[in-house]
Scaffold this motif. Structure first.
Motif, PDB file in Angstrom:
ATOM      1  N   LYS A  15      -7.988  15.511  -8.989  1.00  0.00           N
ATOM      2  CA  LYS A  15      -8.525  14.241  -8.047  1.00  0.00           C
ATOM      3  C   LYS A  15      -7.995  14.503  -6.734  1.00  0.00           C
ATOM      4  CE  LYS A  15      -9.635  10.287  -7.202  1.00  0.00           C
ATOM      5  NZ  LYS A  15     -11.150   9.892  -7.250  1.00  0.00           N
ATOM      6  N   THR A  16      -9.197  14.333  -5.959  1.00  0.00           N
ATOM      7  CA  THR A  16      -9.046  14.709  -4.494  1.00  0.00           C
ATOM      8  C   THR A  16      -9.208  13.315  -3.836  1.00  0.00           C
ATOM      9  OG1 THR A  16     -11.574  15.263  -4.303  1.00  0.00           O
ATOM     10  CG2 THR A  16      -9.571  17.075  -4.591  1.00  0.00           C
ATOM     11  N   ARG A  21      -5.482  16.906  -1.906  1.00  0.00           N
ATOM     12  CA  ARG A  21      -5.794  17.370  -3.188  1.00  0.00           C
ATOM     13  C   ARG A  21      -4.721  16.879  -4.029  1.00  0.00           C
ATOM     14  NH1 ARG A  21      -9.811  20.849  -5.166  1.00  0.00           N
ATOM     15  NH2 ARG A  21      -9.344  21.771  -7.271  1.00  0.00           N
ATOM     16  N   GLY A  55      -7.854   4.089 -16.080  1.00  0.00           N
ATOM     17  CA  GLY A  55      -9.168   3.834 -15.785  1.00  0.00           C
ATOM     18  C   GLY A  55      -9.456   3.277 -14.453  1.00  0.00           C
ATOM     19  N   ILE A  56      -8.386   3.484 -13.647  1.00  0.00           N
ATOM     20  CA  ILE A  56      -8.285   2.908 -12.109  1.00  0.00           C
ATOM     21  C   ILE A  56      -8.923   3.928 -11.116  1.00  0.00           C
ATOM     22  CG2 ILE A  56      -7.149   2.023 -10.157  1.00  0.00           C
ATOM     23  CD1 ILE A  56      -4.932   1.270 -12.165  1.00  0.00           C
ATOM     24  N   ASN A  60     -12.214  13.923 -10.502  1.00  0.00           N
ATOM     25  CA  ASN A  60     -13.133  14.686 -10.381  1.00  0.00           C
ATOM     26  C   ASN A  60     -13.582  15.783 -11.225  1.00  0.00           C
ATOM     27  OD1 ASN A  60     -11.463  13.876  -7.924  1.00  0.00           O
ATOM     28  ND2 ASN A  60     -13.270  14.627  -6.703  1.00  0.00           N
ATOM     29  N   SER A  74     -13.364   3.894 -18.327  1.00  0.00           N
ATOM     30  CA  SER A  74     -14.310   3.521 -17.291  1.00  0.00           C
ATOM     31  C   SER A  74     -13.635   2.430 -16.336  1.00  0.00           C
ATOM     32  CB  SER A  74     -15.718   3.086 -17.840  1.00  0.00           C
ATOM     33  OG  SER A  74     -15.563   2.004 -18.693  1.00  0.00           O
ATOM     34  N   SER A  75     -12.698   1.760 -16.869  1.00  0.00           N
ATOM     35  CA  SER A  75     -12.141   0.513 -16.084  1.00  0.00           C
ATOM     36  C   SER A  75     -10.775   0.304 -16.673  1.00  0.00           C
ATOM     37  CB  SER A  75     -13.013  -0.783 -15.941  1.00  0.00           C
ATOM     38  OG  SER A  75     -13.048  -1.268 -17.515  1.00  0.00           O
ATOM     39  N   PRO A  76      -9.949  -0.473 -16.130  1.00  0.00           N
ATOM     40  CA  PRO A  76      -8.555  -0.856 -16.742  1.00  0.00           C
ATOM     41  C   PRO A  76      -8.536  -1.585 -17.833  1.00  0.00           C
ATOM     42  CG  PRO A  76      -8.492  -1.285 -14.220  1.00  0.00           C
ATOM     43  CD  PRO A  76     -10.125  -0.860 -14.881  1.00  0.00           C
TER      44      PRO A  76
END
Ligand SMILES: Nc1ncnc2c1ncn2[C@@H]1O[C@H](COP(=O)(O)OP(=O)(O)OP(=O)(O)O)[C@@H](O)[C@H]1O
Ligand SMILES: [Mg+2]
Lengths: 503, 324
Positions: A15-16, A21, A55-56, A60, A74-76
């Motif tokens: 995740k960047t 990074r 999911g928040i 990448n 896809s979401s909380p």
């Protein structure tokens, strides 16, 4: 345990953020029925990893497996539906709503025509609150609760579904010991139901008390997993920060100067009454007590945020009236407040501007703010406190929780106050930085500052204080010198035992 | 890494959405009617935006400080009427400072209510919108104001004069924009406005006198309104009681369009100027396309909605999100 299917598996998560990074190919596994600690320095990427899992944030790269099924969160809501519940580091409750509404938000029980079934809502909530053993009920407005109780509401959210995995991101940062006991019971109950628990904390005692395995992140990279039973604090610390720490109690004493601050029978309504104490230059006085003992309120009174109903305050031998924080600052008092998000920081502002805010009027060249002077202060305290940020332009809200706290500390240290009051200074700060901050407090005292440390962590109070004031329900119960204090006598004093004799 | 750049571009579009939309509008209008980019038309638009622009500069301070100001339209009518009336009674040299004093007294009054008494700014300034309108009508007795001797006074210089071919209203707008931009971005006071609007409690804990800062933003806003009233009066040399009516919403539209957050703590003078120009050019473009003048009111509303939408879209990184 090895041949079980993992409750949860993360693989190669990247995740960047712009310039950062935050996660660099992190993999790890949580088994059902285990409590898995996630540790690492401030900014190591723990919260980010959990946000990906909850999911928040979308990663990448990388893949999440629930019971070996590849999944996309896809979401909380989606994560919760899949059995992953996330208790946040930063509280995310709606102040204006009731406890029950907050706990069930988004999934309130309904009757016909979409009407909310209030009776059911309140009954079910009260049942959950009962297992948590808290002193408030489902109808209470969340904004009226203390931070600790708000944290309990967050925790209650986890108990509304049948979860596969529950993530606790620094849940104990603002809890008292009694509430911690309840939390640990909740966790062991989840554990016995076969739920995988991920537990993030900077407090070693807790980690060794309740977890089965410990995974360590450093600079966004996975560093390894240890079995809690087979390791010790040094090994974990070494894995986290790449060196060992000297955690010995400070033995250095230094000369004390004249009395810098004296408070004589200060009272403020029913918040605290008849409080008297002195702080000398070069002295660190610790205030220890349960949440609600009135320590924060005393600090706020000294800082001009509350008006005392009786009693006097003396600075350098002279009686003073402190009308406002601006007034307090002018007289050389600094306060590091307990709630960094609400009271300490302007989250949308950059790091440098936050740090120099109380003195911005003095950092001028002609009528303008002097860029150079500001950056110099920021650089100095960034290095001193080891604040991890890509640069001073970064918005404070994007920093990790612990680094935000360091900005607040830097902000008040840079004022070079006569009297420095710190309220829960190391909340959410990693072990390495914590000992650095403790050393810094000692060092400031040795330079002649008068320091008041308010803390709910006994080791912290014992570690930094020359003298300890024990409070219970708005009253000073006893004063200890560093030599005479023992854990037992301190616990006794703050729980009000023998209150009649002393008061 | 390729992923990152794509994200970067998407992020740029979301952040600069308003500028991009503006560019698209401009090109479309220019193709539809070449007169749109005619130099005279461009100057005309800027000049007629200047009054609105001057007011928007002041409101930018109020909005960044975390409040609203809906009284600027009727306050501008008040300034215009007062300066026109006093012009014939005590002459322009005394009339102008008197009008500034009276207008800024109104601003100070709002500042006390919102800053020191901590009353909700929406309610206070909405009430003032109507109260000041009443004040203006009482002052003028409901009549229009006119300067009797239009030839024998230098008063017209603010609205009709110019230096080196640049109209005076544009010069005043530009000068004020530069000065206020420096105050906002470079002085301790400006920093405090951001702090108070960003998190009032934390600002208080940092020793910032929140009430005084809010008070000052309203005082600055009323100063800008007085300047706008001066330009308006000088341009027309006579006026109805209702010249500024409805301008409060256009001003707010320009400020939001420029990207100042209605929650406070964010925005810049430069962006507000862009917002003012966007609003001016869009209204002008629609006129040139033959849209009826009164349709402007609807168009302004649509622009506000779009601006607010783009604003939150930029924050959450997408036009639509399931998470609030
Ligand atoms: N929204 C964001 N924008 C930019 N950078 C971010 C954002 N969120 C997190 N970061 C950065 O990612 C890194 C990891 O942050 P994270 O919050 O995961 O740390 P953490 O391990 O939880 O630390 P702490 O113990 O202090 O809570 C930090 O350098 C942080 O500044
Ligand atoms: Mg964190």
């Amino acid at each position: 345990m090895t041949d079980q299917t993992p409750a949860l598996r993360l693989e190669g998560i990247v995740k960047t953020f712009p310039g950062v990074r935050a996660l660099d190919g992190v993999s790890f596994t949580v088994m059902p029925g285990e409590v898995h600690a996630l540790m690492g320095e401030n900014g190591a990427g723990k919260s980010t990893l959990m946000k990906v899992l909850g999911g928040i944030l979308a990663p990448n790269e990388g893949q999440i497996f629930i019971e070996e099924q590849p999944t996309i969160m896809s979401s909380p809501m989606n994560a919760k539906a899949k059995g992953v519940v996330f208790i946040h580091q930063e509280l995310s409750l709606a102040d204006e709503l009731s406890v029950a509404e907050n706990i069930w938000l988004g999934e309130l029980p309904k009757k016909s025509f979409g009407r909310v079934d209030w009776t059911k809502l309140y009954d079910e909530t009260d049942a959950i609150l009962k297992t948590l053993n808290v002193g408030f009920d489902a109808r209470k407005r969340v904004g009226d609760l203390s931070i600790a109780n708000q944290q309990m509401v967050e925790i209650a959210r986890a108990l509304t579904v049948e979860p596969r995995a529950v993530i606790f991101d620094e849940p104990t940062a603002s809890l008292t010991d009694a509430e911690k006991v309840v939390l640990f019971e909740v966790i062991s109950d989840l554990q016995s139901r076969g739920v995988g628990v991920i537990y993030i904390s900077h407090r070693m005692e807790e980690i060794f008390k309740i977890t089965d395995r410990i995974s360590v992140l450093r600079d966004g990279q996975y560093r390894g997993t240890l079995n809690t039973a087979e390791t010790n604090e040094e090994e974990v610390t070494h894995l986290m920060i790449g060196r060992t720490l000297d955690l010995s109690r400070n033995a250095v004493t230094h000369e004390m100067g004249e009395v810098a601050l004296e408070v004589r029978s200060l009272s403020c309504g029913d918040l605290f009454s008849d409080v008297s104490f002195t702080v000398r230059r070069g002295e660190v006085v610790g205030f220890y007590g349960l949440v609600g003992a009135g320590r924060t309120e005393i600090a706020e009174t000294l800082f001009g945020l509350r008006e005392p109903s009786s009693g006097t305050i003396h600075l350098g031998g002279e009686e003073v009236t402190i009308n406002s924080p601006a007034d307090a600052i002018k007289r050389g008092i600094s306060l590091v407040p307990e709630d960094r998000k609400g009271q300490g920081l302007i989250l949308g502002m950059n790091c440098r501007d936050n740090m120099t805010l109380p003195q911005v009027s003095d950092l001028t060249a002609g009528p303008f703010v002097s860029d150079g002077a500001e950056v110099a202060i920021f650089d100095q305290y960034r290095d001193k406190l080891d604040i991890r940020t890509p640069g001073w332009r970064q918005t404070v809200g994007n920093l990790s929780g612990g680094n935000q706290q360091k900005i607040v500390i830097g902000k008040w240290l840079s004022m070079r106050p006569e009297v420095l009051i710190v309220d829960e200074p190391t909340r959410g700060i990693d072990v390495g930085s914590k000992s650095e901050i403790h050393n810094l407090i000692r060092e400031l005292a040795s330079q002649g500052y008068a320091v008041i440390v308010i803390s709910s962590e006994m080791p912290e109070v014992l570690h930094v204080s020359d003298r300890i004031v024990a409070m219970f329900s708005g009253r000073v119960m006893r004063e200890f010198t560093a030599e005479e204090v023992t854990e037992d006598s301190l616990i006794q004093a703050i729980s009000g035992i023998g209150a009649d004799k002393v008061a | 890494m390729a992923e990152l750049t794509r994200k970067g571009l998407g992020g740029f579009l979301a952040r600069q959405g308003i500028l991009v939309a503006f560019a698209v509008f401009m090109i479309a209008f220019a193709v539809a009617n070449p007169r749109f980019i005619d130099i005279d038309n461009v100057f005309g638009v800027i000049r007629s935006s200047a009054i609105l622009g001057v007011m928007a500069l002041g409101v930018t301070f109020v909005v960044i400080g975390g409040n609203l100001d809906l009284s600027v339209g009727s306050m501008m009518s008040f300034s215009t009427i007062v300066v026109l009336d006093l012009h014939d009674k005590i002459g322009p040299t005394l009339a102008i400072p008197s009008m500034f004093l009276m207008t800024m007294a109104l601003g100070a009054f709002i500042g006390i209510l919102v800053g020191y008494l901590k009353l909700n700014s929406l309610i206070v300034t909405l009430g003032m919108l109507s109260a000041i309108h009443g004040l203006t009508l009482t002052y003028s007795g409901g009549k229009n104001m006119d300067i009797a001797d239009k030839e024998g006074t230098w008063f017209a210089v603010f609205g009709q004069g110019g230096i080196a071919g640049v109209p005076m209203p544009i010069l005043m707008f530009a000068a004020l924009a530069i000065i206020l931009s420096i105050i906002l971005s470079r002085t301790p006071f400006g920093r405090k406005v951001y702090a108070v609007g960003g998190n009032g409690v934390a600002a208080t804990f940092s020793g910032i006198p929140r009430a005084r800062v809010v008070f000052m933003t309203y005082l600055m806003s009323s100063f800008c309104v007085a300047t706008a009233g001066l330009i308006q009066a000088s341009r027309s040399m006579g006026s109805q009681n209702t010249v500024g009516q409805g301008m409060e919403l256009e001003v707010l539209a320009a400020v939001i369009l420029g990207g100042a957050s209605l929650l406070g703590g964010a925005g810049t003078i430069f962006k507000t100027v862009i917002g003012v120009l966007i609003l001016g050019f869009i209204q002008n473009g629609l006129l040139l396309l033959g849209l009826a003048f009164y349709a402007q009111y609807v168009v302004t509303w649509i622009i506000i909605i779009l601006a607010v939408w783009l604003d939150i879209a930029a924050k959450r990184g997408g036009l639509w999100s399931r998470i609030a």
